[in-house]
Design an enzyme around this catalytic site. Structure first.
Site, PDB file in Angstrom:
ATOM      1  N   TYR A  94      52.849  41.492  32.373  1.00 60.62           N
ATOM      2  CA  TYR A  94      52.452  41.083  33.718  1.00 60.62           C
ATOM      3  C   TYR A  94      52.432  42.253  34.679  1.00 60.62           C
ATOM      4  O   TYR A  94      52.081  42.094  35.833  1.00 60.62           O
ATOM      5  CB  TYR A  94      53.314  39.926  34.225  1.00 60.62           C
ATOM      6  CG  TYR A  94      54.784  40.217  34.440  1.00 60.62           C
ATOM      7  CD1 TYR A  94      55.194  41.227  35.291  1.00 60.62           C
ATOM      8  CD2 TYR A  94      55.755  39.445  33.811  1.00 60.62           C
ATOM      9  CE1 TYR A  94      56.522  41.484  35.512  1.00 60.62           C
ATOM     10  CE2 TYR A  94      57.096  39.691  34.027  1.00 60.62           C
ATOM     11  CZ  TYR A  94      57.476  40.710  34.880  1.00 60.62           C
ATOM     12  OH  TYR A  94      58.798  40.963  35.102  1.00 60.62           O
TER      13      TYR A  94
ATOM     14  N   HIS B 188      58.698  34.788  35.453  1.00 56.41           N
ATOM     15  CA  HIS B 188      58.164  34.417  34.137  1.00 56.41           C
ATOM     16  C   HIS B 188      59.238  33.833  33.212  1.00 56.41           C
ATOM     17  O   HIS B 188      59.322  34.190  32.037  1.00 56.41           O
ATOM     18  CB  HIS B 188      57.446  35.610  33.482  1.00 56.41           C
ATOM     19  CG  HIS B 188      56.011  35.317  33.214  1.00 56.41           C
ATOM     20  ND1 HIS B 188      55.573  34.847  32.013  1.00 56.41           N
ATOM     21  CD2 HIS B 188      54.931  35.392  34.001  1.00 56.41           C
ATOM     22  CE1 HIS B 188      54.267  34.652  32.071  1.00 56.41           C
ATOM     23  NE2 HIS B 188      53.849  34.972  33.276  1.00 56.41           N
TER      24      HIS B 188
HETATM   25  O1  KDG Z   1      48.399  32.036  29.987  1.00 56.65           O
HETATM   26  C1  KDG Z   1      49.547  32.472  30.660  1.00 56.65           C
HETATM   27  C2  KDG Z   1      49.210  32.909  32.063  1.00 56.65           C
HETATM   28  O2  KDG Z   1      48.533  31.888  32.718  1.00 56.65           O
HETATM   29  C3  KDG Z   1      50.433  33.289  32.845  1.00 56.65           C
HETATM   30  O3  KDG Z   1      51.056  34.379  32.215  1.00 56.65           O
HETATM   31  C4  KDG Z   1      50.060  33.698  34.251  1.00 56.65           C
HETATM   32  O4  KDG Z   1      52.310  33.472  35.040  1.00 56.65           O
HETATM   33  C5  KDG Z   1      51.121  33.505  35.259  1.00 56.65           C
HETATM   34  C6  KDG Z   1      50.679  33.332  36.631  1.00 56.65           C
HETATM   35  O5  KDG Z   1      51.536  33.080  37.479  1.00 56.65           O
HETATM   36  O6  KDG Z   1      49.473  33.413  36.882  1.00 56.65           O
HETATM   37 MG    MG Z   2      53.332  32.482  36.698  1.00 52.83          MG
END
Ligand code: KDG
Ligand code: MG
Length: 408
Positions: A160, A217
């Site tokens: 992320y 997350h």
């Molecule tokens: O498929 C997983 C994503 O949608 C996710 O990792 C994205 O946490 C996420 C977000 O807040 O957009």
């Molecule tokens: Mg998210």
């Protein structure tokens, strides 16, 4: 009026969008999005093998009865695959309804509650300097809210926090080299030591007005999440997202007892039964479901109404995996919902994506302005779609340094 046929397309520019098109005997068609990120073929198969053969001959105007028929008729209820497939049908039926009424969908929900809907972008950086540049780029574009994710010193970069700049149509959540996931290593101590200070520096640099969001997350235990929330309280976050694994709803109670930081959760929920307790017990401030995998407009509207009774506002999921079709459905809900909060909005507007999904929805200065076209206000170009095929991808999996599997 009858449904005569329906088709499913899987593919798109650097994404595997699952697009449903429902045709009727009156020439009006509806569009739905069943994209379940990195498991796209599964809702597509459910649609093709079971739902579409049942849909043919039904009256598309009876969207409520059709929803109940599939949901209750399945006997084995809920789950992201089924709810994504039902969601796509539901969106397409609402699209048809709006086109028949010659009205944009928000009018059928009760009209507009606001002129534009606030959105947030994803600013990410491999390190804090890089993140500051990413935030500055979004602020320069007029965004009033940004989710900030940062690489942690000493820890290999988390997915992320892959560097993201506006206009890149970031695809960080999928690795298209196959279905075997890459492994990332997580270290909670390093995160807890670094991130509160980084958030404080971001606040100091960008001032009091920027809405700052942060996504954990699902990676902290309830106690760690409470400690983290207390540590970041002076930053004045707009929200702290998914601090703990979403299945453990009691986890949020400890956090609530120790901090007033607003909590957002729900992007992995797929029904009202996953969040009714959280909403009724007022353990959250924002509900993050998406029309895509929470059963479409019909079901998400029920969640929004329940949330409104408890001062919980919406913050629908809008990761780049959602196609402009489900984003359009959310734009209409956002225009109407009295308890709207914010919309996650990624840079979908690449030329290839716009060519596949021509749309009248506009994003300006960090706000979305909903289309006035009848129905969802987005179309699907089948000739463009024929350029794309499905390519298997995967989310990373996360392990601790000793090899223990952790939450992605
Ligand atoms: O498929 C997983 C994503 O949608 C996710 O990792 C994205 O946490 C996420 C977000 O807040 O957009
Ligand atoms: Mg998210």
């Amino acid at each position: 009026m009858k449904i005569t046929d329906a088709k499913v397309f899987v593919g798109g520019p650097a994404k595997n969008y699952v697009t449903l098109k429902i045709m009727t005997d009156q020439g009006v068609y509806g569009l739905g999005d069943a994209t379940l990120n990195n498991r796209e073929t599964l809702p597509a198969a459910y649609l093709q093998d079971y739902l579409i053969p049942n849909l043919i001959g039904m009256d598309p105007r009876n969207s409520e009865d059709i929803w109940q028929f599939f949901y209750r008729g399945a006997y084995f209820r809920r789950g992201p695959i089924a709810m994504a497939a039902f969601g796509a049908i539901d969106m397409a039926l609402w699209d048809i309804k709006g086109k028949l009424a010659n009205m944009p969908l928000y009018q059928l929900f009760g009209g507009k509650s606001r002129d534009g809907a606030l959105v947030y972008a994803h600013a990410t950086g491999a390190d804090l300097d890089d993140l500051m540049d990413s935030i500055a780029a979004y602020v320069a574009l007029g965004y009033k809210a940004v989710r900030v994710q940062c690489g942690i010193p000493g820890m290999p970069t988390a997915s992320y926090a892959v560097p993201d700049k506006p206009g890149t149509n970031n695809n960080y959540i999928s690795d298209f080299s196959g279905i075997r996931p890459k492994v990332e290593i997580w270290n909670t101590d390093l995160y807890m030591r670094f991130m509160p200070g980084a958030l404080a520096e971001i606040r100091a640099r960008f001032g009091p007005d920027l809405k700052i969001l942060h996504d954990v997350h699902h990676r902290l235990t309830p106690r760690e999440a409470a400690e983290f929330a207390k540590a970041v309280e002076p930053v004045g976050l707009y929200w702290l997202e998914d601090p703990t694994p979403a299945e453990d709803q009691n986890a949020l109670r400890m956090l609530r007892q120790h901090s007033t930081v607003p909590i957002a959760i729900g992007e992995v929920f797929n029904s009202i039964w996953d969040c009714n307790k959280l909403i009724e017990q007022e353990l959250i401030d924002f509900i993050r479901v998406a029309v895509t995998y929470a059963g479409g407009i019909t079901h998400v509207k029920r969640i929004v109404d329940l949330a409104g009774l408890h001062n919980v506002r919406t913050g629908f999921h809008g990761a780049p995996s959602h196609s402009p079709i489900s984003m359009a459905a959310q734009h209409h809900l956002n225009a109407w919902a009295p308890n709207f909060g914010i919309q996650e909005y990624l840079v979908l507007g690449t030329p290839a994506c716009d060519a596949l999904f021509p749309s009248g929805h506009k994003m300006e200065n960090g706000m979305v302005f909903v289309s006035e076209a009848p129905g969802l206000g987005v179309d699907f170009d089948e000739a463009e779609a024929s350029k794309y095929t499905y390519s298997p991808g995967s989310h990373p999996v996360v392990r601790l340094e000793d090899g223990t599997i952790w939450d992605y």
